[in-house]
Motif scaffolding. Structure first.
Motif, PDB file in Angstrom:
ATOM      1  N   ASP A  39       0.787  -1.233   0.000  1.00  0.00           N
ATOM      2  CA  ASP A  39       0.000   0.000   0.000  1.00  0.00           C
ATOM      3  C   ASP A  39       0.816   1.280   0.000  1.00  0.00           C
ATOM      4  N   ASN A  40       2.145   1.199  -0.103  1.00  0.00           N
ATOM      5  CA  ASN A  40       2.916   2.440   0.003  1.00  0.00           C
ATOM      6  C   ASN A  40       4.151   2.443  -0.887  1.00  0.00           C
ATOM      7  N   ALA A  41       4.869   3.551  -0.840  1.00  0.00           N
ATOM      8  CA  ALA A  41       6.014   3.745  -1.730  1.00  0.00           C
ATOM      9  C   ALA A  41       7.104   2.715  -1.499  1.00  0.00           C
ATOM     10  N   ASN A  42       7.314   2.301  -0.263  1.00  0.00           N
ATOM     11  CA  ASN A  42       8.354   1.306   0.001  1.00  0.00           C
ATOM     12  C   ASN A  42       7.991  -0.067  -0.544  1.00  0.00           C
ATOM     13  N   ASP A  43       6.710  -0.387  -0.598  1.00  0.00           N
ATOM     14  CA  ASP A  43       6.296  -1.627  -1.245  1.00  0.00           C
ATOM     15  C   ASP A  43       6.622  -1.569  -2.739  1.00  0.00           C
ATOM     16  N   ILE A  44       6.321  -0.435  -3.358  1.00  0.00           N
ATOM     17  CA  ILE A  44       6.606  -0.273  -4.784  1.00  0.00           C
ATOM     18  C   ILE A  44       8.108  -0.324  -5.034  1.00  0.00           C
ATOM     19  N   THR A  74      -5.227   1.574   0.424  1.00  0.00           N
ATOM     20  CA  THR A  74      -5.878   1.358   1.714  1.00  0.00           C
ATOM     21  C   THR A  74      -5.043   1.904   2.867  1.00  0.00           C
ATOM     22  N   GLY A  75      -3.898   2.488   2.553  1.00  0.00           N
ATOM     23  CA  GLY A  75      -3.043   3.063   3.573  1.00  0.00           C
ATOM     24  C   GLY A  75      -3.042   4.570   3.509  1.00  0.00           C
ATOM     25  N   GLU A  76      -1.890   5.162   3.790  1.00  0.00           N
ATOM     26  CA  GLU A  76      -1.773   6.618   3.817  1.00  0.00           C
ATOM     27  C   GLU A  76      -1.478   7.212   2.448  1.00  0.00           C
ATOM     28  N   THR A  77      -1.218   6.359   1.453  1.00  0.00           N
ATOM     29  CA  THR A  77      -0.879   6.821   0.106  1.00  0.00           C
ATOM     30  C   THR A  77      -2.078   6.638  -0.812  1.00  0.00           C
ATOM     31  N   ASP A  78      -2.526   7.726  -1.422  1.00  0.00           N
ATOM     32  CA  ASP A  78      -3.726   7.628  -2.258  1.00  0.00           C
ATOM     33  C   ASP A  78      -3.399   7.019  -3.618  1.00  0.00           C
ATOM     34  N   LEU A  81       4.005   6.658  -8.913  1.00  0.00           N
ATOM     35  CA  LEU A  81       5.222   5.923  -8.582  1.00  0.00           C
ATOM     36  C   LEU A  81       5.420   4.712  -9.491  1.00  0.00           C
ATOM     37  N   ASP A  82       4.576   4.632 -10.524  1.00  0.00           N
ATOM     38  CA  ASP A  82       4.696   3.588 -11.557  1.00  0.00           C
ATOM     39  C   ASP A  82       4.383   2.187 -11.045  1.00  0.00           C
ATOM     40  N   ALA A  83       3.429   2.085 -10.127  1.00  0.00           N
ATOM     41  CA  ALA A  83       2.953   0.761  -9.741  1.00  0.00           C
ATOM     42  C   ALA A  83       2.342   0.073 -10.953  1.00  0.00           C
ATOM     43  N   ASP A  84       2.547  -1.233 -11.083  1.00  0.00           N
ATOM     44  CA  ASP A  84       2.012  -1.955 -12.238  1.00  0.00           C
ATOM     45  C   ASP A  84       0.495  -1.908 -12.278  1.00  0.00           C
ATOM     46  N   THR A  85      -0.115  -2.094 -11.113  1.00  0.00           N
ATOM     47  CA  THR A  85      -1.570  -2.046 -10.981  1.00  0.00           C
ATOM     48  C   THR A  85      -1.902  -1.321  -9.689  1.00  0.00           C
ATOM     49  N   VAL A  86      -2.935  -0.484  -9.731  1.00  0.00           N
ATOM     50  CA  VAL A  86      -3.408   0.204  -8.523  1.00  0.00           C
ATOM     51  C   VAL A  86      -4.892  -0.093  -8.348  1.00  0.00           C
ATOM     52  N   LEU A  87      -5.255  -0.576  -7.168  1.00  0.00           N
ATOM     53  CA  LEU A  87      -6.648  -0.864  -6.833  1.00  0.00           C
ATOM     54  C   LEU A  87      -7.051  -0.046  -5.616  1.00  0.00           C
ATOM     55  N   ASP A  88      -8.324   0.263  -5.533  1.00  0.00           N
ATOM     56  CA  ASP A  88      -8.803   1.009  -4.361  1.00  0.00           C
ATOM     57  C   ASP A  88      -8.658   0.183  -3.091  1.00  0.00           C
TER      58      ASP A  88
END
Length: 237
Positions: free
Chosen positions: A185-190, A205-209, A216-223
Motif C-alpha cells: 500500500d505504500n512507496a516502500n512496497d513499490i 488502503t493506507g496513507e498513500t492515495d 510511482l509507476d505501480a504496475d496495478t493500482v486498486l482502491d
C-alpha cells in the motif's frame, strides 16, 4: 509442487500486512515506541516515521535520531523487549484493529489455488507477522516459512530475493520477476518490487492515495481488495 524450474502460469504472491491486509490502529507504533524507550533507557526520545520500512531499519533510524550508537546485538535485544510488550497487548490489538475489506476472501482463494504460492513480504518481523495474522484468524491462509520479514534484512528490496530463495529451497520452484507479485500500500512496497525484481499490485488502503501510487509507476493500482476478481486478474495478469 512438481519439478524444479520455471512453471509458466504459476505465481508467487507476497503480501504486505499493515494497511494492506490489516489495520491495527497504531498499536504497533505504540509498542515499538515503548520497547525503544525501555531498550534505550531514554525517558523521552525522538520518534521516526516512514511507512513500509523494515522493523530493523526503523530501529536503526530511531537509534541514529537519538544519538545512540547501534550495537551488534542491539536489534535482537530490542526484539526481546518488543515481543514481551506485544504479547501483553494482544487483546487490545484485536479490539482496536480490523481485517481490511476483501483481505480474508482473497487470501483464502490464493491458499486454495494450487497455481499460487501465497506468503508474506513485510516490514514486520516474522514473530510480529505471525502474531498479527493469528490474532485475526488469518494465519492458516499463508505459508509463513516462505516469506521474508523485517528481521531478515534492513533494506526492504532485499527481501524479494530472500523470499524467492526460500521458495526454491522448500518447493523447488524458481520464480522470476515476471512471476513474483508483491501486494502493498505504500512507496516502500513499490520500491521493493522495482528494485528487488517483482511486479507490484498497490492498494490505496493506507496513507498513500491511488493517484500517488500511480505516479510511482505501480504496475496495478486498486482502491482495495474487495473485488476478488479484479485482484486475481491483477495477480495473474
Amino acid at each position: 509442487m512438481e519439478l524444479m524450474g520455471e512453471h509458466v502460469g504459476k505465481r508467487l504472491v507476497l503480501w504486505d500486512i499493515d494497511k494492506t491486509l490489516l489495520d491495527v490502529e497504531g498499536v504497533g507504533f505504540e509498542v515499538f515506541s515503548a520497547a525503544f524507550a525501555e531498550y534505550s533507557g531514554l525517558t523521552e526520545h525522538q520518534e521516526t516515521r516512514g511507512a513500509g520500512r523494515t522493523e530493523w531499519r526503523w530501529f536503526h533510524d530511531t537509534l541514529l535520531a537519538n544519538g545512540v550508537d547501534p550495537a551488534d546485538d542491539g536489534f535482537a535485544r530490542f526484539l526481546d523487549v518488543q515481543d514481551r510488550l506485544f504479547a501483553a497487548r494482544a487483546a487490545e490489538m484485536v479490539e482496536r484493529g480490523r481485517v481490511l475489506a476483501g483481505a480474508e476472501r482473497i487470501l483464502r482463494h490464493c491458499a486454495e489455488d494450487s497455481d499460487i504460492i501465497s506468503s508474506l513480504l513485510t516490514g514486520n518481523t516474522r514473530r510480529n507477522a505471525e502474531r498479527k495474522l493469528t490474532a485475526f484468524g488469518l494465519d492458516h491462509l499463508v505459508d509463513f516459512s516462505l516469506g521474508a520479514y523485517g528481521d531478515d534484512h534492513m533494506d526492504r528490496p532485499e527481501l524479494v530475493s530472500i523470499a524467492r530463495r526460500r521458495v526454491y529451497e522448500r518447493v523447488g520452484v524458481q520464480f522470476t520477476p515476471a512471476t513474483t507479485v508483491l501486494v502493498g500500500d505504500n512507496a516502500n512496497d513499490i520500491r521493493a518490487a522495482q528494485e528487488g525484481g517483482a511486479r507490484i499490485v498497490a492498494v490505496a488502503t493506507g496513507e498513500t492515495d491511488a493517484a500517488t501510487l500511480r505516479s510511482l509507476d505501480a504496475d496495478t493500482v486498486l482502491d482495495d481488495l474487495s473485488d476478488t476478481d479484479a485482484v486475481l486478474a491483477a495477480l495473474l495478469g
